[in-house]
Every structure is written in C-alpha cells, then in structure tokens.
Scaffold this active site. Structure first.
Site, mmCIF file in Angstrom:
data_model
loop_
_atom_site.group_PDB
_atom_site.id
_atom_site.type_symbol
_atom_site.label_atom_id
_atom_site.label_comp_id
_atom_site.label_asym_id
_atom_site.label_seq_id
_atom_site.Cartn_x
_atom_site.Cartn_y
_atom_site.Cartn_z
ATOM 1 N N ASP A 125 38.243 7.794 37.599
ATOM 2 C CA ASP A 125 37.521 7.171 38.725
ATOM 3 C C ASP A 125 38.144 7.856 39.852
ATOM 4 O O ASP A 125 37.886 7.084 40.987
ATOM 5 C CB ASP A 125 38.302 5.739 38.619
ATOM 6 C CG ASP A 125 37.643 4.898 37.313
ATOM 7 O OD1 ASP A 125 36.584 5.170 36.859
ATOM 8 O OD2 ASP A 125 38.165 3.896 37.106
ATOM 9 N N ASP A 163 64.579 27.208 44.052
ATOM 10 C CA ASP A 163 65.790 26.372 45.136
ATOM 11 C C ASP A 163 65.682 25.166 44.669
ATOM 12 O O ASP A 163 65.710 24.570 43.794
ATOM 13 C CB ASP A 163 65.695 26.815 46.412
ATOM 14 C CG ASP A 163 65.696 28.582 46.495
ATOM 15 O OD1 ASP A 163 66.184 28.869 45.792
ATOM 16 O OD2 ASP A 163 65.228 28.890 47.591
ATOM 17 N N LYS A 185 55.140 24.725 30.737
ATOM 18 C CA LYS A 185 55.014 25.718 31.577
ATOM 19 C C LYS A 185 55.456 25.084 32.965
ATOM 20 O O LYS A 185 54.706 24.467 33.713
ATOM 21 C CB LYS A 185 53.480 26.346 31.704
ATOM 22 C CG LYS A 185 52.871 26.460 30.361
ATOM 23 C CD LYS A 185 52.312 25.576 29.740
ATOM 24 C CE LYS A 185 51.256 25.999 28.767
ATOM 25 N NZ LYS A 185 51.712 26.987 27.773
ATOM 26 N N LYS A 221 44.026 21.830 31.345
ATOM 27 C CA LYS A 221 44.095 20.635 30.598
ATOM 28 C C LYS A 221 44.033 19.698 31.887
ATOM 29 O O LYS A 221 44.737 19.442 32.551
ATOM 30 C CB LYS A 221 45.296 20.390 29.851
ATOM 31 C CG LYS A 221 45.562 21.342 28.832
ATOM 32 C CD LYS A 221 46.229 22.699 29.049
ATOM 33 C CE LYS A 221 46.697 23.334 27.808
ATOM 34 N NZ LYS A 221 46.788 24.536 28.164
ATOM 35 N N HIS A 231 56.822 24.626 24.880
ATOM 36 C CA HIS A 231 55.238 25.112 25.174
ATOM 37 C C HIS A 231 55.277 24.876 26.742
ATOM 38 O O HIS A 231 54.182 25.086 27.209
ATOM 39 C CB HIS A 231 54.485 24.289 24.224
ATOM 40 C CG HIS A 231 53.123 24.614 24.691
ATOM 41 N ND1 HIS A 231 51.989 24.017 25.264
ATOM 42 C CD2 HIS A 231 52.263 25.737 24.088
ATOM 43 C CE1 HIS A 231 50.713 24.415 25.225
ATOM 44 N NE2 HIS A 231 51.052 25.732 24.567
ATOM 45 N N HIS A 246 41.900 27.754 30.010
ATOM 46 C CA HIS A 246 43.135 27.276 29.369
ATOM 47 C C HIS A 246 43.514 25.785 30.192
ATOM 48 O O HIS A 246 44.558 25.338 29.931
ATOM 49 C CB HIS A 246 44.023 28.052 29.506
ATOM 50 C CG HIS A 246 45.392 28.213 28.982
ATOM 51 N ND1 HIS A 246 46.696 27.978 29.252
ATOM 52 C CD2 HIS A 246 45.642 27.639 27.342
ATOM 53 C CE1 HIS A 246 47.566 27.815 28.329
ATOM 54 N NE2 HIS A 246 46.957 27.879 27.155
#
Length: 315
Positions: free
Chosen positions: A102, A277, A272, A97, A270, A95
């Site tokens: 470089d 704090d 995450k 991404k 979508h 999952h």
C-alpha cells in the site's frame, strides 16, 4: 521465521496493492504459502504485482506462475535479455528483494523465498540472514525502485500511492541506494569504497562472498594502515566452491595488512551488512564481490540513526 511472519502479516493487512520482487522463488512450502496468501488478497480485490528473476528462479515451475495469473495476480519475469540488442546480457541479474504494501510499509534485505532461509539448509545448516521492515517516506524510494524494474520488464506503470507518510514511531534518517549495470557510474562499488574511506574507527562488513576488485582492496588496506578496525565476516561453510577458492586468493593481500577475516561457524552466512564507525549501518542485497559491483541489480538501505546502528552493532 521472524522475517516471513512480518511479511505475511503485512500482506494479510493490505488494502490496495502489494508489490513483490525476489531473485529466488522456490516451489516449496514457503513459496506455496506466499502464493496462496497473494491469491487470497486478489480475491479481496487487492492488486498484486509479482516480479521475479528468471535466472535466480529457473527452477520455478510454470504451473506456479500460471496459477497466480489465473487468480488475477499480475506476474512478470525481469527479462534482462529482452530486445534484439540485449539478448546476450544473461549475466545482468536482478538480485533485489522487495515487498511493498500500500505504499506504507516495505521490506528489503537478503532473504529469498525458499525454505532454507527459514529452516536451514541440509548441507550448510542454519541460514543466517538479515531483513529490514521499513515505514516512513523511504518506502516511496523502495517503491520507485520496484517501479523502474517493473516498467523495464512490462513497459507498464501501475498506479501507486505516492503520498509521503511519517513513520509513526521513528525519526531516523535513511537512504536507499539502488545500483546496477544500467547506472552511469559503478554505484555499488563506489558505495563500498566511500564507506571504507569514510571510516575513522571501524568498518565491519558481513558478506557471503569476498571477491572484490583492487579498488576495494586498496581502500581496505588504507583503512587498516590508518588504524581503522577492519572486520570482514564470511561463512565458514561455502555454498559455491569456486567462489570460496577465489576468496582465498585475496588472503595474501589482506591479512598481512591487519585486515581481520572471520568465519561464521553455526551455518551459512548470507546477510549483506556493513557498519561504519557509529555513524552508518547498511542492510541490503549487495555482496562484497564483483558481481554485485557491476553485474547485478542491487538494493542497499543505509540508516544513520543511533538505534538502528546500535542494533546492527549488537547483531
């Protein structure tokens, strides 16, 4: 638009190599633009390594892959089911991404390569997501995560730049947490548990899905009982009906305890993200659900710098 504009600008500036890894790649306008830019870089003698999850990208036509291969791009599916003893592990999905250019610049977060991430979904409306551009030594940590996945999928190890470079305009501390079913411990679930347990004033979590285990529910309850402000931001318009119904099953165990659940209205949420704090903020690929805790290979970038924390708070 900002995310892919930044990614494409980094790709165009690549001199040596580009690492690309996404869960979902679609053969739409955005997917074709990515492919065309990568092919152009190969013509400039830049090495390109392209890794995709075959379940997340099940709709990607073979012609898309073959065109990249013919151009000289090294392409591989993740192959989570490879091997005679591993052929039933279809649930183990990559999952993550990742884009690395470089060994000097990287991108991680919630975006996949599909037009709904840019222009919105016809049913769900605008797509709300978050990605992070990274420079500095943490890029090598992101690169190492890609390399482990690439080695699993291809049994090869490309030659990459491992020289550490201080970020030109940054002095913030960051920590990359790569988690997945190959871990000796349930790293992702423990990360969320520790974040919740560490909170003294607030724990804010944004996630498209809320199907946690009882360990997480217990940590959230304890946080609320000790006076921590617990906010969980979820989408109002679900993309998966079954998962949304499962979310409702947790309401009786959370809302009466003073845990505040909010529904994002303008479109599909979508991203995450979590905030502890004023000490830590995180952006990554891991959802607040058991699939991310135990079945998916995920990636979360934690930042302990005040600038980043303030930006996440404002967002």
């Amino acid at each position: 638009q900002a995310t892919f504009k930044a990614i494409f600008e980094a790709i165009d500036a690549a001199k040596d190599y580009i690492l690309i890894q996404f869960y979902i790649v679609k053969h739409d306008q955005l997917g074709r633009e990515l492919k065309d830019r990568l092919i152009e870089k190969v013509r400039e003698k830049v090495r390109v390594f392209f890794l995709y999850d075959e379940i997340g990208s099940f709709g990607l036509p073979g012609s898309y892959i073959e065109e990249m291969k013919r151009a000289g791009i090294t392409v591989s599916a993740f192959h989570s089911t490879q091997g005679r003893t591993n052929r039933f592990q279809l649930n183990f999905r990559n999952h993550r991404k990742i884009v690395v250019v470089d060994g000097r610049r990287a991108f991680v977060g919630g975006h996949n390569v599909a037009m709904e991430y840019v222009s919105g979904h016809p049913r769900l409306g605008p797509w709300r997501d978050t990605h992070v551009a990274v420079t500095g030594p943490v890029v090598q940590a992101i690169q190492f995560c890609f390399l482990e996945d690439w080695n699993w999928a291809t049994t090869t190890v490309p030659e990459l730049n491992w020289q550490l470079h201080k970020a030109a305009d940054g002095n913030e501390e960051a920590l990359l947490i790569a988690s997945g079913p190959a871990d000796r411990l349930e790293t992702c679930g423990l990360m969320f548990t520790q974040a919740i347990n560490a909170a003294q004033e607030r724990i804010w979590i944004a996630s498209p899905y809320f199907v946690p285990d009882w360990q997480i529910i217990g940590a959230l309850k304890l946080a609320a009982l000790r006076g921590v402000e617990v906010r969980i931001l979820l989408p109002d318009k679900p993309d998966h009906r079954t998962v949304n119904l499962a979310t409702h099953a947790f309401y009786p165990n959370t809302i009466p305890m003073g845990i505040h659940l909010y529904r994002y209205q303008p479109g599909f949420l979508h991203q995450k993200v979590f905030l502890v704090d004023s000490t830590c903020a995180a952006v990554g690929t891991a959802n607040l659900d058991n699939r991310s805790f135990r079945l998916n290979f995920e990636l979360t970038l934690l930042n302990f710098g005040p600038t980043f924390i303030n930006d996440v708070e404002a967002m």
